[in-house]
Scaffold this motif. Structure first.
Motif, PDB file in Angstrom:
ATOM      1  N   ASP A  55       1.552   9.657   5.015  1.00 34.70           N
ATOM      2  CA  ASP A  55       2.084   8.868   5.721  1.00 34.70           C
ATOM      3  C   ASP A  55       1.867   7.466   6.047  1.00 34.70           C
ATOM      4  O   ASP A  55       2.604   6.540   6.097  1.00 34.70           O
ATOM      5  N   LEU A  56       0.446   7.227   5.895  1.00 32.28           N
ATOM      6  CA  LEU A  56      -0.180   5.930   5.843  1.00 32.28           C
ATOM      7  C   LEU A  56       0.422   5.073   4.682  1.00 32.28           C
ATOM      8  O   LEU A  56       0.699   3.893   4.869  1.00 32.28           O
ATOM      9  N   THR A  57       0.412   5.501   3.555  1.00 36.20           N
ATOM     10  CA  THR A  57       0.895   4.951   2.310  1.00 36.20           C
ATOM     11  C   THR A  57       2.373   4.477   2.615  1.00 36.20           C
ATOM     12  O   THR A  57       2.639   3.420   2.047  1.00 36.20           O
TER      13      THR A  57
ATOM     14  N   MET B 204      13.354  -0.812  11.188  1.00 38.61           N
ATOM     15  CA  MET B 204      12.512  -0.261  10.035  1.00 38.61           C
ATOM     16  C   MET B 204      10.841  -0.865  10.289  1.00 38.61           C
ATOM     17  O   MET B 204      10.078   0.107  10.225  1.00 38.61           O
ATOM     18  N   LEU B 205      10.873  -2.050  10.554  1.00 36.55           N
ATOM     19  CA  LEU B 205       9.449  -2.398  10.710  1.00 36.55           C
ATOM     20  C   LEU B 205       8.658  -1.696  12.071  1.00 36.55           C
ATOM     21  O   LEU B 205       7.392  -1.594  11.933  1.00 36.55           O
ATOM     22  N   ALA B 206       9.487  -1.831  13.013  1.00 40.32           N
ATOM     23  CA  ALA B 206       8.996  -0.910  14.146  1.00 40.32           C
ATOM     24  C   ALA B 206       8.732   0.364  13.996  1.00 40.32           C
ATOM     25  O   ALA B 206       7.304   0.969  14.407  1.00 40.32           O
ATOM     26  N   GLY B 207       9.449   1.267  13.404  1.00 37.59           N
ATOM     27  CA  GLY B 207       9.081   2.547  12.779  1.00 37.59           C
ATOM     28  C   GLY B 207       7.702   2.559  11.977  1.00 37.59           C
ATOM     29  O   GLY B 207       6.913   3.591  12.086  1.00 37.59           O
ATOM     30  N   CYS B 208       7.684   1.479  10.963  1.00 39.74           N
ATOM     31  CA  CYS B 208       6.415   1.529   9.982  1.00 39.74           C
ATOM     32  C   CYS B 208       5.376   1.236  10.779  1.00 39.74           C
ATOM     33  O   CYS B 208       4.238   1.785  10.806  1.00 39.74           O
ATOM     34  N   ALA B 209       5.574   0.605  11.946  1.00 42.44           N
ATOM     35  CA  ALA B 209       4.216  -0.019  12.742  1.00 42.44           C
ATOM     36  C   ALA B 209       3.943   1.197  13.588  1.00 42.44           C
ATOM     37  O   ALA B 209       2.575   1.510  13.573  1.00 42.44           O
ATOM     38  N   ALA B 210       4.689   2.008  14.271  1.00 42.23           N
ATOM     39  CA  ALA B 210       4.448   3.081  14.814  1.00 42.23           C
ATOM     40  C   ALA B 210       3.865   4.302  14.002  1.00 42.23           C
ATOM     41  O   ALA B 210       2.852   4.862  14.215  1.00 42.23           O
ATOM     42  N   LEU B 211       4.178   4.324  12.486  1.00 50.34           N
ATOM     43  CA  LEU B 211       3.652   5.363  11.759  1.00 50.34           C
ATOM     44  C   LEU B 211       2.162   4.729  11.308  1.00 50.34           C
ATOM     45  O   LEU B 211       1.290   5.611  11.326  1.00 50.34           O
ATOM     46  N   ILE B 212       1.887   3.727  10.948  1.00 48.81           N
ATOM     47  CA  ILE B 212       0.791   3.385  10.613  1.00 48.81           C
ATOM     48  C   ILE B 212      -0.097   3.253  11.784  1.00 48.81           C
ATOM     49  O   ILE B 212      -1.331   3.717  11.613  1.00 48.81           O
ATOM     50  N   GLY B 213       0.279   2.987  13.065  1.00 51.03           N
ATOM     51  CA  GLY B 213      -0.607   3.135  14.150  1.00 51.03           C
ATOM     52  C   GLY B 213      -1.049   4.536  14.611  1.00 51.03           C
ATOM     53  O   GLY B 213      -2.119   4.703  14.637  1.00 51.03           O
TER      54      GLY B 213
ATOM     55  N   LEU C 127      -7.172   8.623  11.974  1.00 53.26           N
ATOM     56  CA  LEU C 127      -8.357   8.387  11.310  1.00 53.26           C
ATOM     57  C   LEU C 127      -9.545   7.939  12.139  1.00 53.26           C
ATOM     58  O   LEU C 127     -10.871   8.519  12.006  1.00 53.26           O
ATOM     59  N   ALA C 128      -9.425   7.235  13.179  1.00 51.43           N
ATOM     60  CA  ALA C 128     -10.511   6.787  14.184  1.00 51.43           C
ATOM     61  C   ALA C 128     -10.935   8.145  15.007  1.00 51.43           C
ATOM     62  O   ALA C 128     -11.893   7.922  15.410  1.00 51.43           O
TER      63      ALA C 128
ATOM     64  N   GLN D 294      -9.182  13.156  13.156  1.00 54.59           N
ATOM     65  CA  GLN D 294      -8.361  14.209  13.211  1.00 54.59           C
ATOM     66  C   GLN D 294      -7.648  14.274  11.570  1.00 54.59           C
ATOM     67  O   GLN D 294      -7.569  13.282  10.794  1.00 54.59           O
ATOM     68  N   PRO D 295      -7.221  15.444  11.537  1.00 54.54           N
ATOM     69  CA  PRO D 295      -6.813  15.530   9.890  1.00 54.54           C
ATOM     70  C   PRO D 295      -5.359  14.642   9.983  1.00 54.54           C
ATOM     71  O   PRO D 295      -4.545  14.792  10.556  1.00 54.54           O
ATOM     72  N   ILE D 296      -5.126  14.260   8.690  1.00 50.82           N
ATOM     73  CA  ILE D 296      -4.026  13.570   8.399  1.00 50.82           C
ATOM     74  C   ILE D 296      -3.386  14.132   7.086  1.00 50.82           C
ATOM     75  O   ILE D 296      -3.890  14.754   6.243  1.00 50.82           O
ATOM     76  N   ALA D 297      -2.091  13.802   6.831  1.00 47.68           N
ATOM     77  CA  ALA D 297      -1.553  14.553   5.665  1.00 47.68           C
ATOM     78  C   ALA D 297      -1.863  13.911   4.410  1.00 47.68           C
ATOM     79  O   ALA D 297      -1.594  12.558   4.236  1.00 47.68           O
ATOM     80  N   TRP D 298      -2.267  14.656   3.312  1.00 45.38           N
ATOM     81  CA  TRP D 298      -2.527  14.058   2.137  1.00 45.38           C
ATOM     82  C   TRP D 298      -1.689  14.591   0.929  1.00 45.38           C
ATOM     83  O   TRP D 298      -1.153  15.645   1.060  1.00 45.38           O
ATOM     84  N   LYS D 299      -1.071  13.727  -0.052  1.00 45.32           N
ATOM     85  CA  LYS D 299      -0.196  14.038  -1.201  1.00 45.32           C
ATOM     86  C   LYS D 299      -1.007  14.054  -2.516  1.00 45.32           C
ATOM     87  O   LYS D 299      -1.790  13.274  -2.673  1.00 45.32           O
ATOM     88  N   THR D 300      -1.210  15.319  -2.913  1.00 44.35           N
ATOM     89  CA  THR D 300      -1.571  15.387  -4.555  1.00 44.35           C
ATOM     90  C   THR D 300      -0.625  15.178  -5.369  1.00 44.35           C
ATOM     91  O   THR D 300       0.421  15.943  -5.348  1.00 44.35           O
ATOM     92  N   VAL D 301      -1.032  14.441  -6.412  1.00 44.31           N
ATOM     93  CA  VAL D 301      -0.067  13.804  -7.220  1.00 44.31           C
ATOM     94  C   VAL D 301      -0.673  14.410  -8.569  1.00 44.31           C
ATOM     95  O   VAL D 301      -1.598  13.881  -9.186  1.00 44.31           O
ATOM     96  N   ASN D 302       0.105  15.233  -9.433  1.00 41.83           N
ATOM     97  CA  ASN D 302      -0.323  15.717 -10.757  1.00 41.83           C
ATOM     98  C   ASN D 302       0.368  14.710 -12.036  1.00 41.83           C
ATOM     99  O   ASN D 302       1.818  14.734 -11.776  1.00 41.83           O
TER     100      ASN D 302
END
Length: 171
Positions: free
Chosen positions: A29-31, A72-81, A87-88, A91-99
């Motif tokens: 999500d952060l990426t 789009m930028l507002a949605g991105c700012a909300a997601l990054i925030g 992280l602060a 709490q657990p965040i969603a991680w993606k594993t790429v093979n």
């Protein structure tokens, strides 16, 4: 010919084993928020050079794309925030594993399709692209039965001839 195929198979197997265990993880999500925020900024910066404005219009050609990029930028700012707050707070965040092996295979398939398109476009003959695509996928999936190659070539040429000369279709 069989020796060449065996050598290629051995090399592909070695590459597959090398890439099999290689994986990397990233916070999805952060990426995604960062990547799409950068894309939105680039689009906003490129917009004045792409869409000309005549002057007296209240709503011109830039209004909707600018509004869309703003949303789009507002949605991105909300997601990054949201992800930074997680992280602060530890709490657990969603991680993606790429093979990497899976991704390399997908890139090879994409390359086969891209070369097929380019062959069709620049030769003007659909049959050449179709034959390359069919043979490319047979080689990619390591088909060893020569009858499959012959059947594929015959069907591709036959279907093209039927459409081109029988029905008069120009691809």
């Amino acid at each position: 010919m069989k020796q060449l195929i065996d050598r290629v198979d051995a090399r592909l197997d070695a590459w597959g084993e090398a890439l099999k265990g290689r994986e990397f993880r990233f916070p999805s999500d952060l990426t995604a928020g960062i990547v799409f925020a950068l894309a939105g900024i680039v689009m906003l910066l490129a917009l004045p050079g792409q869409v000309t404005v005549t002057g007296g219009d209240v709503v011109d050609g830039r209004a909707f794309p600018t509004l869309l990029m703003g949303v789009m930028l507002a949605g991105c700012a909300a997601l990054i925030g949201k992800e930074l707050v997680k992280l602060a707070r530890k709490q657990p965040i969603a991680w993606k594993t790429v093979n990497l092996l899976v991704e390399v295979k997908a890139l090879v398939i994409l390359a086969i399709l891209l070369v097929t398109y380019l062959l069709c476009k620049y030769t003007g003959l659909f049959v050449i692209g179709a034959v390359f695509c069919a043979l490319g996928f047979l080689v990619f999936f390591r088909c060893r039965k020569w009858s499959y190659y012959a059947i594929t070539l015959a069907l591709a040429a036959g279907i093209w001839c039927a459409f081109r000369f029988g029905l008069g279709v120009r691809f």
